[in-house]
Design an enzyme around this catalytic site. Structure first.
Site, PDB file in Angstrom:
ATOM      1  N   GLY A  12       0.738  -1.225   0.002  1.00  0.00           N
ATOM      2  CA  GLY A  12       0.079   0.008  -0.075  1.00  0.00           C
ATOM      3  C   GLY A  12       0.753   1.304  -0.085  1.00  0.00           C
ATOM      4  CB  SER A  13       4.238   2.255  -0.707  1.00  0.00           C
ATOM      5  OG  SER A  13       4.502   1.665  -2.136  1.00  0.00           O
ATOM      6  CE  LYS A  55     -22.500  -8.983   0.193  1.00  0.00           C
ATOM      7  NZ  LYS A  55     -21.798 -10.292   0.898  1.00  0.00           N
ATOM      8  CG  MET A  74      -1.844  -8.589  -5.758  1.00  0.00           C
ATOM      9  SD  MET A  74      -0.961  -8.096  -7.023  1.00  0.00           S
ATOM     10  CE  MET A  74      -0.110  -9.481  -7.377  1.00  0.00           C
ATOM     11  CG  ASN A  91      -3.198  -1.386 -13.200  1.00  0.00           C
ATOM     12  OD1 ASN A  91      -3.063  -1.573 -11.777  1.00  0.00           O
ATOM     13  ND2 ASN A  91      -2.365  -2.183 -13.847  1.00  0.00           N
ATOM     14  CG  HIS A  93       2.441  -3.428 -14.557  1.00  0.00           C
ATOM     15  ND1 HIS A  93       2.002  -4.475 -13.855  1.00  0.00           N
ATOM     16  CD2 HIS A  93       3.462  -3.973 -15.384  1.00  0.00           C
ATOM     17  CE1 HIS A  93       2.761  -5.431 -14.182  1.00  0.00           C
ATOM     18  NE2 HIS A  93       3.779  -5.407 -15.156  1.00  0.00           N
TER      19      HIS A  93
HETATM   20  C1  GRF Z   1       3.458  -1.494  -7.312  1.00  0.00           C
HETATM   21  O1  GRF Z   1       4.832  -1.734  -8.003  1.00  0.00           O
HETATM   22  C2  GRF Z   1       2.424  -1.364  -8.537  1.00  0.00           C
HETATM   23  O2  GRF Z   1       2.856  -0.775  -9.686  1.00  0.00           O
HETATM   24  C3  GRF Z   1       1.955  -2.894  -8.884  1.00  0.00           C
HETATM   25  O3  GRF Z   1       1.945  -3.359  -7.334  1.00  0.00           O
HETATM   26  C4  GRF Z   1       2.955  -2.570  -6.553  1.00  0.00           C
HETATM   27  C5  GRF Z   1       2.257  -2.192  -5.401  1.00  0.00           C
HETATM   28  O4  GRF Z   1       3.056  -1.272  -4.420  1.00  0.00           O
HETATM   29  N1  GRF Z   1       0.879  -2.773  -9.316  1.00  0.00           N
HETATM   30  P1  GRF Z   1       2.538  -0.983  -3.050  1.00  0.00           P
HETATM   31  O5  GRF Z   1       1.478  -1.935  -2.510  1.00  0.00           O
HETATM   32  O6  GRF Z   1       1.649   0.383  -3.567  1.00  0.00           O
HETATM   33  O7  GRF Z   1       3.525  -0.565  -2.196  1.00  0.00           O
END
Ligand code: GRF
Length: 173
Positions: A12-13, A55, A74, A91, A93
């Site tokens: 969740g950063s 939901k 995920m 999104n 990535h």
């Molecule tokens: C990030 O590298 C994002 O690009 C990918 O998943 C990772 C999530 O990192 N989809 P975080 O949970 O936000 O730290």
């Protein structure tokens, strides 16, 4: 009021970075053990631990969500979900798409001895990390770089640019 939902499943950063810039917003998390939930708690962001797409759609409607930012979510969203949500889905990535879609993208690029690494921010369609690309940033691997340092550089780029793209969308939607 315009509202954003961040969807996350893990650390969740990116969520934290977005939450510090854009309020109000909510978190949707499909993993009750994810650290992102702790972040939502200390940032005082309303969070919903929910896997069921119908939901989730109801929660989005109730909170007037117009923009979803996937950030380490995920799970592939279903066609029905994408068609039913009345708004934009973005999104982020950690690769220069279309190379290395899916999980473990940084490791895959590193193990393939890539010379360039980067990030992609795109609109979501039915595919896995496909959809119209809105922004890509990349850098060249340096001799001293390791998987760890490359991962850090990628996260820095993510934290810098996801909010910029989100801001641009909020101005046009
Ligand atoms: C990030 O590298 C994002 O690009 C990918 O998943 C990772 C999530 O990192 N989809 P975080 O949970 O936000 O730290």
């Amino acid at each position: 009021m315009r509202k954003i939902a961040v969807f996350a499943s893990g650390n969740g950063s990116n969520f934290e970075n977005i939450a510090k810039i854009f309020q109000p917003l909510i978190l949707i998390c499909n993993n009750k053990h994810a650290y992102v939930i702790e972040r939502a708690k200390y940032l005082n962001v309303p969070y919903f631990i929910q896997k069921d797409e119908n939901k989730i759609l109801t929660i989005l409607k109730e909170n007037n969500i117009i923009l979803i930012a996937l950030a380490g979510y995920m799970k592939l969203l279903s066609k029905n979900f994408i068609n039913s949500f009345n708004g934009t889905i973005l999104n982020i990535h950690p690769s220069i798409l279309p190379k290395y879609p899916g999980a473990h993208a940084i490791e895959k690029a590193y193990n393939a001895d890539e010379k360039e690494f980067g990030i992609t921010i795109h609109e979501v369609d039915y595919g896995m990390d496909t959809g119209p690309i809105k922004l890509q940033k990349f850098f060249f691997k340096e001799e001293t770089d390791t998987l760890i340092s490359i991962t850090e550089k990628i996260h820095k780029l993510e934290h810098l640019y996801y909010s910029i793209v989100i801001q641009n969308y909020l101005q046009i939607i």
